[in-house]
Structure formats: structure tokens, C-alpha cells
Design an enzyme around this catalytic site. Structure first.
Site, mmCIF file in Angstrom:
data_model
loop_
_atom_site.group_PDB
_atom_site.id
_atom_site.type_symbol
_atom_site.label_atom_id
_atom_site.label_comp_id
_atom_site.label_asym_id
_atom_site.label_seq_id
_atom_site.Cartn_x
_atom_site.Cartn_y
_atom_site.Cartn_z
ATOM 1 N N GLY A 9 0.847 -1.197 0.000
ATOM 2 C CA GLY A 9 0.000 0.000 0.000
ATOM 3 C C GLY A 9 0.881 1.245 0.000
ATOM 4 N N LYS A 13 -2.028 6.873 1.416
ATOM 5 C CA LYS A 13 -1.746 7.958 2.370
ATOM 6 C C LYS A 13 -0.882 7.437 3.536
ATOM 7 C CE LYS A 13 -6.243 8.788 2.524
ATOM 8 N NZ LYS A 13 -6.645 7.993 1.341
ATOM 9 N N HIS A 154 -13.570 10.715 10.878
ATOM 10 C CA HIS A 154 -12.459 10.447 9.962
ATOM 11 C C HIS A 154 -12.630 11.216 8.658
ATOM 12 C CE1 HIS A 154 -11.597 7.094 12.695
ATOM 13 N NE2 HIS A 154 -10.395 7.066 12.152
ATOM 14 N N LYS A 158 -12.277 7.368 4.047
ATOM 15 C CA LYS A 158 -12.159 6.126 4.815
ATOM 16 C C LYS A 158 -13.230 5.154 4.339
ATOM 17 C CE LYS A 158 -11.954 4.236 9.491
ATOM 18 N NZ LYS A 158 -10.847 3.325 9.147
HETATM 19 P P1 NAP Z 1 -5.335 4.652 0.819
HETATM 20 O O1 NAP Z 1 -4.790 6.028 0.729
HETATM 21 O O2 NAP Z 1 -6.514 4.281 -0.018
HETATM 22 O O3 NAP Z 1 -4.122 3.657 0.479
HETATM 23 C C1 NAP Z 1 -4.253 2.284 0.256
HETATM 24 C C2 NAP Z 1 -3.394 1.928 -0.945
HETATM 25 O O4 NAP Z 1 -3.354 0.508 -1.061
HETATM 26 C C3 NAP Z 1 -3.992 2.478 -2.258
HETATM 27 O O5 NAP Z 1 -2.968 2.964 -3.086
HETATM 28 C C4 NAP Z 1 -4.676 1.237 -2.815
HETATM 29 O O6 NAP Z 1 -4.887 1.271 -4.187
HETATM 30 C C5 NAP Z 1 -3.679 0.176 -2.413
HETATM 31 N N1 NAP Z 1 -4.260 -1.150 -2.472
HETATM 32 C C6 NAP Z 1 -5.398 -1.583 -1.891
HETATM 33 N N2 NAP Z 1 -5.620 -2.868 -2.183
HETATM 34 C C7 NAP Z 1 -4.584 -3.263 -2.981
HETATM 35 C C8 NAP Z 1 -4.243 -4.483 -3.592
HETATM 36 N N3 NAP Z 1 -5.031 -5.575 -3.498
HETATM 37 N N4 NAP Z 1 -3.128 -4.533 -4.339
HETATM 38 C C9 NAP Z 1 -2.336 -3.443 -4.470
HETATM 39 N N5 NAP Z 1 -2.596 -2.255 -3.890
HETATM 40 C C10 NAP Z 1 -3.707 -2.163 -3.166
HETATM 41 O O7 NAP Z 1 -5.711 4.286 2.320
HETATM 42 P P2 NAP Z 1 -5.034 4.824 3.677
HETATM 43 O O8 NAP Z 1 -5.740 6.051 4.130
HETATM 44 O O9 NAP Z 1 -3.552 4.856 3.510
HETATM 45 O O10 NAP Z 1 -5.484 3.688 4.690
HETATM 46 C C11 NAP Z 1 -5.089 2.335 4.492
HETATM 47 C C12 NAP Z 1 -5.663 1.474 5.614
HETATM 48 O O11 NAP Z 1 -5.057 1.831 6.847
HETATM 49 C C13 NAP Z 1 -7.175 1.632 5.828
HETATM 50 O O12 NAP Z 1 -7.719 0.369 6.162
HETATM 51 C C14 NAP Z 1 -7.260 2.566 7.030
HETATM 52 O O13 NAP Z 1 -8.446 2.405 7.758
HETATM 53 C C15 NAP Z 1 -6.064 2.081 7.814
HETATM 54 N N6 NAP Z 1 -5.508 3.004 8.809
HETATM 55 C C16 NAP Z 1 -5.031 2.443 9.932
HETATM 56 C C17 NAP Z 1 -4.412 3.212 10.878
HETATM 57 C C18 NAP Z 1 -3.825 2.546 12.077
HETATM 58 O O14 NAP Z 1 -3.275 3.237 12.938
HETATM 59 N N7 NAP Z 1 -3.912 1.222 12.191
HETATM 60 C C19 NAP Z 1 -4.316 4.602 10.696
HETATM 61 C C20 NAP Z 1 -4.832 5.157 9.535
HETATM 62 C C21 NAP Z 1 -5.416 4.349 8.575
HETATM 63 P P3 NAP Z 1 -6.381 1.709 -4.733
HETATM 64 O O15 NAP Z 1 -6.470 3.185 -4.517
HETATM 65 O O16 NAP Z 1 -6.360 1.300 -6.165
HETATM 66 O O17 NAP Z 1 -7.389 0.936 -3.922
#
Ligand code: NAP
Length: 269
Positions: A9, A13, A154, A158
Site C-alpha cells: 500500500g 496515504k 475520519h 475512509k
Molecule cells: P489509501 O490512501 O486508499 O491507500 C491504500 C493503498 O493501497 C492504495 O494505493 C490502494 O490502491 C492500495 N491497495 C489496496 N488494495 C490493494 C491491492 N489488493 N493490491 C495493491 N494495492 C492495493 O488508504 P489509507 O488512508 O492509507 O489507509 C489504508 C488502511 O489503513 C485503511 O484500512 C485505514 O483504515 C487504515 N488506517 C489504519 C491506521 C492505524 O493506525 N492502524 C491509521 C490510519 C489508517 P487503490 O487506490 O487502487 O485501492
């Protein structure tokens, strides 16, 4: 020896923030970047730290194998994370997972496979140390307050609702309540919704309200109520850097464990 990390990923973000944090950590080296966005681009350039010579690629097996990674950090999406974790564990790579939305059954599957492969896995719905403290303090307060509602706020992109943090907070409160005779789940509420959903989601008596708006990053309020008084615990992640000390802590820890650790609190306390 530096810990070799692959970010899954990496163009997202959170992934960009992890690329930056790993690149800047003296005991780690970023050896691979996986995403279906921005493929062919340099992960460091995408993350804003300049060229680091790690190309974003869309074949996870290839990235993990060629890089001889020790750890995969996953911040993708609920529909992708389990497959990524299984791929990593089958290749002998330990996992740190921040992606939210994993079910209890899926967590159990991760635990079983990590034990079978004699590898470590850390899954945390919230890597912000302040948020973990908020959950811990909410669990302490719950022993004195039998009524609570949770509001989580959020950014508008999200994908899952309610947040993993809100669900985990509710679970921790319910654990504390198991000793209490009366909790809000048991209070008969004489109410009806003229607008369905107005009272939020109801997790066995705990109402959870999810707000999605541009301008927010990740925020949560836990509001306890008792006759004549309320107690509000609030945590705000004002940027994604807030999650990085927790992510780096998990990377350092996961190389030393076997099986699953669920929740950053188990690394803090
Ligand atoms: P984001 O900006 O959408 O980033 C996710 C990335 O992963 C995107 O580029 C997406 O591509 C890619 N991706 C998803 N499925 C894929 C696959 N099968 N193969 C290849 N690439 C893939 O999301 P984010 O805001 O960074 O958040 C990511 C996750 O972290 C979410 O579940 C969020 O709830 C979680 N999170 C957790 C915390 C924590 O502290 N644990 C904090 C913040 C966020 P596409 O755009 O094409 O889907």
C-alpha cells in the site's frame, strides 16, 4: 543488521508515511514497495523524501521474494489485507498490519498461520499511542460508568465504518462491564428514530456514530454518562505522522515474537 521492510500500500496515504518513517529509521531499510497505484515510480519520490531506488511494483510475491524482506507492513484496504498477509506468511515474512476491517475469524486465521509458520504478526487498528491510551483509559472509566456512546470522526475517503478503533474501544468497555450488574446494554431505552440511523450503530448496547468529512484525519470521543455528570475522553490524530512511532515499535517487536499480537497496547503496557 538492519530490518528489511516492504511496504504494502506504499502509494497510499498511510503507506507513504511508512515509507518515509522506515527510510528515516537508522535500524531499518526499505527494500520493497507494493501497490497497484503509481507502479514504476520510486517509492521515496512518491512519499516526498526524494529518490531512494525502490520502485513501486504490483506483484507482492515478487516484491517479497526478490527483496528478501523480513517484514511486510500493510496499509491497504479491508478487501485486500488478508490475502497480502497470507502471501507474506507463506513466504516466511513477518507482518505488521495497520489496515482496519479484519473480522474476528480473519484474526484467528492470521494467528493460526503465524503460529504454524513460527512467525510473528502484529495487527493494530490504531498505531497512535495517544489513541491506545484513550482506549485504555476508557476501559478504566467504564468500571464506574455504565452508560457510554462513541463518536469517531475520519476523513471522507475512509472505506470502513465504524472505525476499527471504535469497535475495539467498545469491546474493551464491554470487557470492563462484564463485572457490572447494570450496563447501558441492559437499560431499556424508550426511543424511536424518525430518521433511521440517527442513533448510530448499536454494538450490543453501545451506540457508535461515524462522521466522515474532509478536514478530519482520525479522531474519537468516548462520552460516559452518569446522573448529573459526563466524562469525555478525546483523542485527535492531526496528521498521519502520529501513527509512525507505533508502527516502528511494532516492526522492532514483530521480529522477536511468534504468533499474533492484536493491539498496540500489548506492546506499550
Ligand atoms: P489509501 O490512501 O486508499 O491507500 C491504500 C493503498 O493501497 C492504495 O494505493 C490502494 O490502491 C492500495 N491497495 C489496496 N488494495 C490493494 C491491492 N489488493 N493490491 C495493491 N494495492 C492495493 O488508504 P489509507 O488512508 O492509507 O489507509 C489504508 C488502511 O489503513 C485503511 O484500512 C485505514 O483504515 C487504515 N488506517 C489504519 C491506521 C492505524 O493506525 N492502524 C491509521 C490510519 C489508517 P487503490 O487506490 O487502487 O485501492
Amino acid at each position: 543488521m538492519a530490518i528489511k521492510v516492504v511496504v504494502s500500500g506504499a502509494a497510499g496515504k498511510m503507506g507513504q508515511e511508512v515509507v518515509k518513517a522506515v527510510h528515516q529509521a537508522s535500524d531499518m531499510v526499505l527494500v520493497g514497495a507494493f501497490d497497484r497505484q503509481r507502479t514504476g515510480e520510486d517509492a521515496g519520490t512518491v512519499a516526498g523524501v526524494g529518490f531512494i531506488g525502490v520502485e513501486i511494483q504490483d506483484d507482492l510475491t515478487e516484491v517479497l521474494t526478490n527483496s528478501k524482506a523480513h517484514i511486510m507492513v500493510d496499509f491497504t484496504e479491508p478487501g485486500s489485507v488478508l490475502e497480502n498477509v497470507f502471501t507474506a506468511l507463506h513466504l516466511g515474512v513477518r507482518v505488521v498490519v495497520g489496515t482496519t476491517g479484519l473480522s474476528q475469524v480473519e484474526l484467528e486465521e492470521i494467528e493460526t498461520l503465524s503460529l504454524e509458520k513460527d512467525l510473528g504478526a502484529v495487527v493494530a487498528p490504531n498505531f497512535a499511542i495517544g489513541a491506545v491510551l484513550m482506549m485504555y483509559l476508557a476501559q478504566q472509566a467504564a468500571s464506574w460508568f455504565p452508560h457510554v456512546e462513541i463518536i469517531e470522526l475520519h476523513h471522507e475517503r475512509k472505506k470502513d465504518a465504524p472505525s476499527g478503533t471504535a469497535l475495539k474501544t467498545a469491546e474493551m468497555i464491554k470487557e470492563a462491564w462484564s463485572d457490572l450488574e447494570t450496563a447501558s446494554a441492559d437499560i431499556p431505552m424508550d426511543e424511536w428514530e424518525s430518521l433511521p440511523g440517527a442513533r448510530g450503530g448499536n454494538l450490543e448496547g453501545i451506540h457508535i456514530h461515524s462522521v466522515r468529512l474532509p478536514g478530519f484525519v482520525a479522531h474519537q470521543e468516548v462520552i460516559f454518562g452518569l446522573a448529573g455528570q459526563t466524562l469525555t475522553l478525546r483523542h485527535d490524530s492531526i496528521n498521519r505522522e502520529s501513527f509512525m512511532p507505533g508502527v516502528l515499535m511494532a516492526i522492532r517487536e514483530v521480529v522477536q515474537i511468534t504468533g499474533l499480537i492484536y493491539g498496540l497496547e500489548h506492546l506499550l503496557f
